[in-house]
Scaffold this active site. Structure first.
Site, short mmCIF file in Angstrom:
data_model
loop_
_atom_site.label_atom_id
_atom_site.label_comp_id
_atom_site.label_asym_id
_atom_site.label_seq_id
_atom_site.Cartn_x
_atom_site.Cartn_y
_atom_site.Cartn_z
N CYS A 330 -76.32 77.09 -8.84
CA CYS A 330 -77.29 76.06 -9.20
C CYS A 330 -77.49 75.20 -7.95
CB CYS A 330 -76.82 75.26 -10.42
SG CYS A 330 -75.12 74.62 -10.33
N GLY A 333 -73.21 73.73 -7.66
CA GLY A 333 -72.33 74.82 -8.07
C GLY A 333 -71.13 74.37 -8.86
N TRP A 334 -71.22 73.22 -9.56
CA TRP A 334 -70.04 72.79 -10.32
C TRP A 334 -70.38 72.35 -11.75
CZ3 TRP A 334 -68.63 68.58 -6.21
CH2 TRP A 334 -69.58 67.56 -6.20
N ASP A 335 -71.59 72.64 -12.24
CA ASP A 335 -71.96 72.37 -13.63
C ASP A 335 -72.52 73.64 -14.29
OD1 ASP A 335 -71.42 69.49 -14.05
OD2 ASP A 335 -72.88 69.21 -12.45
N ARG A 336 -73.78 73.95 -14.00
CA ARG A 336 -74.38 75.15 -14.57
C ARG A 336 -73.70 76.42 -14.09
NH1 ARG A 336 -80.33 73.21 -12.83
NH2 ARG A 336 -79.01 72.17 -11.27
N ARG A 382 -68.89 63.23 -15.97
CA ARG A 382 -69.74 63.78 -17.03
C ARG A 382 -69.39 63.16 -18.39
NH1 ARG A 382 -71.76 64.64 -12.68
NH2 ARG A 382 -72.17 66.73 -11.85
#
Length: 524
Positions: A330, A333-336, A382
């Protein structure tokens, strides 16, 4: 570098002492979630009580990888390569059985791989380079951030300030910027040729052919400056030899709406008309014709349909009869990215195709620890914003249990043996018992609607309806274990205050989220 057997031995060191000293207890999911919800992982923070906990988590991951794979470790002890990648980056070489070793033995030299990583890290956002994380049929499934743009390459510190609040990224620290980085920045004319050239060499060395880009924008723009880019809009067409897929998927902010709707993803549709959304869905026809999906309708899909269809696409790619790997990314590179990497790992495991010796609790621990925590997901941030993409990932498992999502060529029968499963058929010919534990003991998932049904007191607790396939049962076990651990550690903190501010309201909201709408507050 260290082999898997050596790593496993190191992870269990101390257990061979005197019989009077009990071996240290393996870190559990609750302990992992407590640490995860307290702080974001940083590779250079290895001291103190927190450092000790993280070390236990890291050793546990190495031990779990070592059950089924021979692997090498690329050292990143002080975050020298990437500040929010694991301190021990695992490179899976081949499955540890002799049969699989002969069939799919790796041809990659780890020393050369490490050199390419060091040279290519500047090419991608936050230095989050292309990293192999899953090995399936000898093919590497990789993750990364998107390509860095001019804004980041010429000022990572300023980029960090604009993009994440200025406090959380290791690239903001002066000591993380090497002489090589500065040299690259000074070569204006050939900068992109150099860094993206190394990135392409790394992709080719890992035999990656397919690149799946989850960004909803072509470039990330902050304050009028392109801070990141992507392969699909590389003006020099450097990535033309790869098969590029633009599959726009909502960012973590969208999952605030998921929580606000009492964790109901059905009917939740992303607003594709927002100004910053400019990346259309684009998938080569040869990858879509066998899936029977009308991709032209993607903007009308709700969050469930969209995630299901994207996962089916990724599974079809990695199941192709070729030796080509896959990259998923994404923006950072650390959520989706971990969402789909985790779903891929769990789906392939549920089919008995990877991590074949791991039990449900073990594969759950591995994917939470390695795919999410050790790769820098900012759970603390989050949760504070209500952007519960992490929770969505594991609650979503109820939507991918059917054979439609199976990578197997043949249908698995309902009574197929379950490797590593603790299931029992003591409930009778139409029920199966699963060790859900904790607050899940009074719930069962309906095979059609996935809504909870409460058993009468005279029936056994935690029974699943017998129509479950082995795949479905295994995924439900993982989801069940996650919900139980999450509710006892993170759940109350994740729930928004009720209008009255009552504790009961907090618990009731989260109870709806974990699928316990029929349970009373007292049962919690």
């Amino acid at each position: 570098m260290a082999g898997a057997r050596a790593a496993a031995a190191a992870a269990s060191a101390g257990s061979s002492g005197s019989s009077s000293t009990p071996p240290p207890q393996e870190p559990g999911l609750a302990e992992l979630l407590e640490e995860f919800s307290r702080t974001q992982y940083r590779a250079k923070d290895g001291s103190g009580a927190s450092g000790s906990k993280v070390e236990r988590i890291e050793k546990r991951c190495l031990e779990l990888f070592g059950r089924d794979y021979c692997f090498s470790v690329i050292p990143n002890v002080n975050g020298d390569i990437c500040g929010h990648y694991p301190r021990h980056i695992v490179f899976l070489e081949y499955e540890s059985s002799e049969k699989e070793k002969d069939t799919f033995e790796s041809t990659v030299q780890v020393s050369k791989l490490q050199d390419l990583i060091n040279r290519s890290k500047m090419a991608r956002c936050r230095g989050r380079f292309v990293c192999p994380v899953i090995l399936f049929k000898g093919k590497h499934i990789c993750r990364s951030a998107t390509l860095a743009g001019w804004g980041e390459l010429y000022g990572r510190s300023g980029y960090n300030y604009f993009f994440s609040g200025g406090a959380d990224d290791a690239w903001a620290d002066v000591e993380d910027v090497t002489e090589e980085d500065c040299a690259l920045r000074s070569g204006d004319t050939h900068l992109f040729d150099k860094v993206r050239g190394y990135d392409i060499r790394l992709l080719r060395y890992l035999s990656v052919k397919y690149i799946c880009d989850l960004m909803v924008e072509n470039k990330k723009v902050k304050f009028g400056m392109n801070v990141t880019s992507s392969e699909k809009v590389d003006k020099a067409q450097r990535y033309a030899d790869f098969t590029l897929l633009s599959v726009p998927y909502p960012g973590c902010e969208f999952f605030k709406e998921y929580k606000d709707r009492d964790y109901m993803a059905e009917g939740l549709i992303f607003n594709w008309k927002q100004d910053y959304v400019d990346a259309p869905l684009s998938i080569p026809d040869f990858l879509t014709h066998s899936l029977n999906i009308d991709w032209s309708q993607y903007q009308s899909w709700d969050l469930v349909q969209q995630t299901q269809n994207y996962l089916r696409l990724l599974l079809s790619i990695v199941s192709r009869d070729d030796d080509s790997g896959l990259l998923v990314h994404c923006i950072s590179g650390w959520d989706r990215t971990p969402l789909f990497i985790s779903l891929l790992r769990l789906s392939l495991w549920a089919d008995g195709l990877i991590h074949t010796s791991l039990k449900p609790a073990e594969i759950l621990y591995l994917t939470v620890a390695y795919d999410w925590f050790l790769f820098g997901h900012m759970l603390v941030d989050r949760l504070s914003k209500g952007e519960e993409i992490f929770f969505f990932c594991f609650n979503f498992l109820k939507h991918i249990t059917s054979e439609e999502f199976s990578a197997l060529k043949t249908q698995r029968s309902v009574d197929h043996p379950l490797p590593g499963s603790s299931l029992s058929t003591d409930c009778g010919s139409w029920q199966m018992v699963t060790g859900c534990g904790s607050i899940q003991e009074r719930a069962v998932l309906h095979t059609d609607s996935c809504l909870p049904l409460s058993f009468p007191d005279e029936l056994p607790h935690s029974c699943l309806l017998a129509a479950l396939s082995s795949r479905e049962t295994r995924l439900q076990e993982v989801r069940c274990a996650f919900l139980a651990a999450y509710s006892s550690t993170v759940g109350l903190r994740a729930a928004a205050p009720s209008p009255s501010g009552a504790i009961g309201g907090l618990l009731e909201q989260f109870a709806r989220g974990v699928g316990l709408r029929g349970a009373s507050s007292s049962a919690l």
